[in-house]
Design an enzyme around this catalytic site. Structure first.
Site, short mmCIF file in Angstrom:
data_model
loop_
_atom_site.label_atom_id
_atom_site.label_comp_id
_atom_site.label_asym_id
_atom_site.label_seq_id
_atom_site.Cartn_x
_atom_site.Cartn_y
_atom_site.Cartn_z
N LYS A 35 -20.96 36.99 -42.83
CA LYS A 35 -18.86 37.39 -43.37
C LYS A 35 -19.67 37.90 -45.06
O LYS A 35 -18.94 37.45 -46.35
CB LYS A 35 -19.16 35.66 -44.01
CG LYS A 35 -18.35 35.14 -43.11
CD LYS A 35 -17.96 34.06 -42.83
CE LYS A 35 -18.21 32.74 -41.19
NZ LYS A 35 -17.72 31.67 -41.16
N LYS A 47 -77.67 15.23 -51.38
CA LYS A 47 -76.75 13.75 -51.68
C LYS A 47 -77.17 12.43 -52.07
O LYS A 47 -77.00 11.37 -52.64
CB LYS A 47 -76.22 14.22 -49.95
CG LYS A 47 -75.68 15.12 -49.72
CD LYS A 47 -75.05 15.18 -47.99
CE LYS A 47 -76.17 15.60 -47.63
NZ LYS A 47 -76.81 16.54 -47.24
N SER A 98 -73.65 15.20 -42.53
CA SER A 98 -72.33 16.25 -41.69
C SER A 98 -71.11 17.05 -40.83
O SER A 98 -70.52 16.76 -41.59
CB SER A 98 -71.44 14.59 -41.47
OG SER A 98 -71.41 13.59 -42.89
N GLY A 106 -27.63 28.52 -36.53
CA GLY A 106 -26.29 28.03 -37.60
C GLY A 106 -25.30 27.75 -37.01
O GLY A 106 -25.11 27.08 -35.53
N ASP A 113 -18.95 27.26 -37.86
CA ASP A 113 -18.57 27.83 -39.59
C ASP A 113 -18.69 29.61 -39.94
O ASP A 113 -18.83 29.95 -40.48
CB ASP A 113 -18.17 26.82 -40.72
CG ASP A 113 -18.10 25.51 -39.98
OD1 ASP A 113 -16.67 25.76 -39.17
OD2 ASP A 113 -18.44 24.70 -40.98
N LYS A 158 -21.53 32.44 -35.83
CA LYS A 158 -23.08 32.79 -34.87
C LYS A 158 -22.33 33.16 -33.33
O LYS A 158 -22.73 33.82 -32.86
CB LYS A 158 -23.64 30.33 -34.56
CG LYS A 158 -25.09 31.29 -33.66
CD LYS A 158 -25.70 30.64 -34.23
CE LYS A 158 -25.22 28.92 -33.78
NZ LYS A 158 -24.72 28.81 -32.45
N HIS A 216 -25.67 21.66 -35.41
CA HIS A 216 -25.05 20.62 -35.85
C HIS A 216 -26.64 19.98 -36.29
O HIS A 216 -27.75 19.97 -35.52
CB HIS A 216 -24.88 19.42 -35.41
CG HIS A 216 -23.65 20.29 -35.41
ND1 HIS A 216 -22.14 20.21 -36.23
CD2 HIS A 216 -23.15 20.79 -34.30
CE1 HIS A 216 -21.32 21.40 -35.82
NE2 HIS A 216 -21.61 22.15 -34.93
N ASP A 226 -28.40 30.30 -27.37
CA ASP A 226 -28.08 30.31 -28.58
C ASP A 226 -28.00 29.07 -27.99
O ASP A 226 -27.65 28.07 -27.69
CB ASP A 226 -26.52 30.87 -27.41
CG ASP A 226 -25.54 29.81 -28.37
OD1 ASP A 226 -25.29 29.89 -29.52
OD2 ASP A 226 -24.59 30.59 -28.02
#
Lengths: 628, 301
Positions: A166, A473, A541, A31, A34, A37, A114, A110
């Protein structure tokens, strides 16, 4: 301090006994400043009584001097470490915090949120079992929330706490909480998380951090601390196949030869068979030696020393593994790479790659694309800059043992080291092995593929038919070729059986020979495509990695995988060559679909089934689709 | 079968992994030995890491000549008991000049006899890796310290040029002259250390246990009179008190706490119920905020 248990004062011995059984959890918090955190972590330390009086005194002084909470205590200041950062007011590195409760010890990585600090978040997440992703209840899921979620999923974290912080500023609104949860769960559904716990909190007020508060009476889930104390994360590594990277060969005298290391995954007991993938040699575990006595069993996470019953060649960097579930052993692989350094990645430059206890020279042979961490969109690119993430192929100077990171977090990771500066410049998570020839330089030839193709008036490519024996095949490939011929296309059909009469007549049907068989055919196809031809390859294969290897040889769009997905019952009933009968009776060994695996394609360009549609019709459709 | 390892067993395994990695990757590692309780734990872990062999590196004590006598006795006994090669280094230049905590002040004294002494010793023996017993929980600036902490040729620590550490992969590449300080106890807390000492019955210097000792009160700390080099200042008087030490260093700089805790459980009990952090007892941390960080940049452990 940390523990409020009355036992401390009353019966310290009983308390200590109880503490011995305590577990440990590492988690990361994501976080921005703002989001609160630092306040949240400060609160966890604070409420678990881990702040001492002298630290508190310093904190009070600091809060007045540089705090952002006026006269109140600024919990965030408990966390800031380096002076330069404190002055800038931001955290710029990974810091590790510790706190414990009576149930668990916690290590918190921690990291800042950004954009430019992808490096730090990946670093912090690499050792974490759980991620706490913070969002501001007023703002909801933001670009950075998505970025954080993507990064922690990339690093293999499967349990997420979405801490909706918040809540006090949105009046503890239940609807707001629900909206954010729903939006997040919808966004995160492709990120591979096993569990997402959405918890409404207020770090500042302490709501639902440790104690439940009645302001969110509508919420009946756990508090943040309750969740952290009970979430289970460590069992996954233990349930994976056994892997022990050998760190140290312990040879104190001629009578003892032990192999020391930390078990990366699985469990081991004396008597278990182990293999060294590099040499293919096998032996059995004789003893698990520790200073506290031999163990009957050891598991992922334990640092042990094992002795083996046979004298086989093992040195630092080798991996001891369970022979029933062997790791990959290759000198090339695809990986997700996070660039950690200011100096740009240079494809082709030789770096040192450290994986487990092995360090080998390696280069990025192909940067396929970059991932934009904000939009998760793939973008083209030739290099990686600091904090960029790319998907690339790496070529090593020698083979190493590993597992795809998605399957095993303990054996699929690596770091890249700059050979000049010795800086750690990249961190990688291996996707899958590639088996390709080493880079022999090509002679440049003036007449190239493009001019040859233009002369023939066609787009050269390879149609790679894969499927069980008797799936149809060759029949379909043959029909396709006839149609191409009539359209004036220059083509060639490489048929499994026919090639085994000549080019590959020295190869049998062991796994190693099947790999070589496909490698040769893929190389021949590549030459023919280079000559401008349309190549039809009809080979069982059976292995994904070889088909991938074949695909890797060609330019994008040149390789068309056609999966002839006829059910085995139908193939066996047809049994054109009588081989199923032989395989069933045990007369024929290593027969695909009976006693040798067929790994179905996951993303073939074309999938057909000759039991539900006539071959002629299938051939018609393939030609129309590709050449129409 | 038990799925989860206890926290002490996880910490133990991580430390052993780090110790083995240093031994395997470096040409000439050394384990620093300060004789304190954390170093007792580190030594114990080193023995576990290489059992039944012996740790493939020597121990080195940078002796400031001001350690408690009981520490020196303990050091010599432990080294011989476990068969460690023990190197002892003293900054002779400093000793000759008579640098002491009394004449030069704690900061200058620590710088010359401890930091400078350590640098000289590392240069003398050309060690390319040195184990230290520092923990991240000791001090704020340590929280971001790497487990392999890179030092330049002049032993400087640059917070900006530290290498990222992911998973359990440690970059051990250094050029000649450069070195790594390795911290196997990074993720331990003080409580973990004590619990582990108790669980594993690891010997520690007796000064950690309470006993009646002669002390004098100076600068708000109780300083033990360990020998006659400590001269009383006017007004000071020697008292016999029941004290113990929460941390050990040079005796004139290490404060004792009044206590009656004479057993490990009592020490742990006391620690859990007290409200001051352990570095409180060390004079050198008491400068302004960020002092540890400055010392680290200059080469202090």
């Amino acid at each position: 301090m940390a523990h409020q248990s009355d036992l401390i004062a009353e019966d310290i011995l009983a308390y200590l006994k109880a503490q011995e059984e305590k577990g440990m959890l590492r988690f990361i918090t994501c976080g921005s400043v703002d989001d609160g955190k630092s306040t949240l972590i400060g609160r966890l330390l604070w409420d678990s009584k881990l702040v001492f009086e002298d630290q508190l005194a310093a904190l009070e002084v600091d809060s007045k001097k540089v705090g952002t909470q006026g006269e109140e205590i600024d919990y965030a200041l408990l966390l800031d470490g380096l002076q330069a950062e404190r002055e800038q007011g931001i955290t710029i590195d990974v810091a590790y915090r510790f706190f414990s409760t009576d149930k668990r010890k916690f290590i918190v990585a921690d990291t800042p949120g950004h954009e430019q600090y992808t490096r730090n978040m990946v670093t912090g997440a690499s050792t974490a079992g759980v991620a706490v992703i913070l969002v501001d209840a007023r703002k909801g899921v933001l670009t950075q929330t998505r970025r954080h979620s993507f990064l922690v999923s990339l690093v293999g974290i499967r349990k997420i706490i979405l801490a909706i912080n918040k809540m006090d500023l949105v009046d503890y609104d239940a609807e707001r909480y629900e909206t954010i949860c729903d939006e997040y769960r919808e966004f995160a559904k492709d990120l591979g998380f096993e569990e997402i716990a959405c918890i409404p909190i207020s770090a500042l007020k302490g709501d639902n951090v440790i104690e439940r508060t009645d302001v969110t009476s509508w919420y009946d889930g756990p508090t943040l601390m309750e969740y952290l104390e009970t979430v289970q994360v460590s069992d996954r590594q233990t349930q994976l196949p056994f892997r022990l990277p050998v760190q140290w060969v312990n040879r104190p005298n001629l009578d003892f030869r032990g192999f020391s290391g930390t078990i990366a995954s699985g469990t081991v007991r004396p008597g278990d068979e182990v293999i060294v993938p590099a040499s293919g040699q096998k032996s059995h575990v004789e003893r698990i030696v520790t200073m506290d006595g031999d163990l009957d069993e050891a598991m992922a996470g334990q640092a042990v020393t094992v002795t083996l019953t046979d004298e086989i060649d093992i040195s630092r960097g080798d991996l001891l593994a369970s022979p029933e579930a062997r790791p990959s052993y290759a000198d090339q692989f695809e990986a997700h790479l996070v660039w950690m350094h200011e100096e740009t990645l240079l494809p082709g430059r030789s770096y040192l790659l450290k994986c487990g206890a092995t360090t080998v020279p390696a280069q990025i042979s192909d940067l396929k694309y970059k991932i934009n961490v904000n939009t998760l969109i793939r973008e083209p690119g030739k290099t990686l800059d600091l904090n960029e993430i790319g998907v690339c192929n790496l070529t090593l100077s020698k083979s190493i043992s590993f597992d795809p990171y998605k399957e095993n977090r303990g054996t699929g990771n690596f770091v890249l080291i700059d050979r000049m500066t010795n800086a750690t410049v990249g961190a990688g998570m291996i996707d899958f092995p590639l088996r390709r020839a080493t880079n022999i330089h090509w002679q440049s030839i003036d007449i190239d593929k493009k001019s040859r193709a233009e002369l023939k008036g066609q787009k050269p490519r390879v149609l790679w038919f894969t499927g069980l024996s008797g799936a149809g095949k060759s029949t379909i490939a043959n029909m396709v070729e006839k149609k191409l011929h009539s359209l004036g296309k220059h083509s060639y059909l490489l048929d499994g059986d026919n090639v085994r009469h000549g080019l590959n007549r020295d190869l049998g049907f062991t796994d190693a020979d099947r790999v070589e068989n496909i490698r040769r055919v893929a190389e021949v196809s590549k030459l023919m495509v280079d000559a401008g031809l349309v190549v039809l390859v009809s080979f069982i294969s059976p292995f994904r990695s070889e088909r991938r290897m074949a695909r890797e040889l060609f330019e994008s769009g040149e390789f068309v995988e056609v999966y002839v997905n006829t059910p085995i019952e139908v193939c066996e009933e047809r049994d054109v060559k009588g081989l199923y009968k032989k395989a069933r009776s045990g007369e024929l060994k290593n027969f695909t679909g009976i006693d040798s695996a067929y790994e179905a394609p996951e993303s073939a360009e074309i999938v057909v089934d000759s039991s539900s549609q006539p071959a002629e019709e299938i051939a018609e459709e393939i030609v129309r689709q590709l050449f129409g | 079968m038990k799925i989860n390892m206890t926290h002490l067993r996880q910490l133990e395994a991580e430390s052993i992994h780090i110790i083995r990695e240093v031994a395997a990757e470096f040409e000439n590692p050394v384990m620093l030995y300060s004789i304190g309780k954390d170093y007792s734990v580190m030594l114990h872990l080193a023995r576990k890491a290489f059992y039944p062999g012996k740790p493939p590196f020597p121990l080195m004590h940078v002796d400031t000549t001001w350690k408690f006598r009981e520490m020196i006795e303990f050091r010599d006994r432990i080294a011989s008991e476990y068969g460690f090669d023990l190197l002892i280094y003293t900054n002779e230049e400093g000793a000759k000049q008579g640098v002491s905590p009394f004449t030069h002040g704690s900061a200058l004294y620590t710088d010359i006899m401890k930091t400078e002494g350590l640098k000289q010793a590392l240069d003398k023996y050309k060690f390319d890796a040195a184990f230290g017993g520092a923990r991240r929980d000791e001090e704020k600036s340590r929280a971001k310290e790497r487990i392999f902490s890179f030092r330049t040729e002049s032993h400087r620590w640059d917070p900006k040029s530290q290498r990222p550490e992911l998973w359990n992969l440690y970059n051990a590449k250094v050029r000649p002259g450069e070195s790594i300080r390795a911290f196997p106890l990074s993720n331990w807390t003080e409580l973990d250390i004590w619990q582990y000492i108790y669980l594993e019955q690891i010997p520690i210097v007796p000064l950690y246990y309470s006993a009646v000792r002669p002390v004098v009160e100076r600068d708000g700390m109780l300083i033990m009179i360990d020998d006659d080099r400590l001269k009383l200042l006017p007004g000071e008087k020697v008292e016999e008190k029941s004290v113990r030490f929460r941390t050990l260093g040079c005796y004139p700089l290490t404060g004792a706490v009044e206590s009656t805790a004479a057993t490990l459980p009592e020490i742990i009990q006391e620690m859990l119920l007290t409200r001051t952090s352990e570095r409180q007892g060390r004079l050198i941390d008491h400068d302004q905020a960020g002092s540890m960080e400055k010392k680290k940049q200059e080469g202090y452990f």
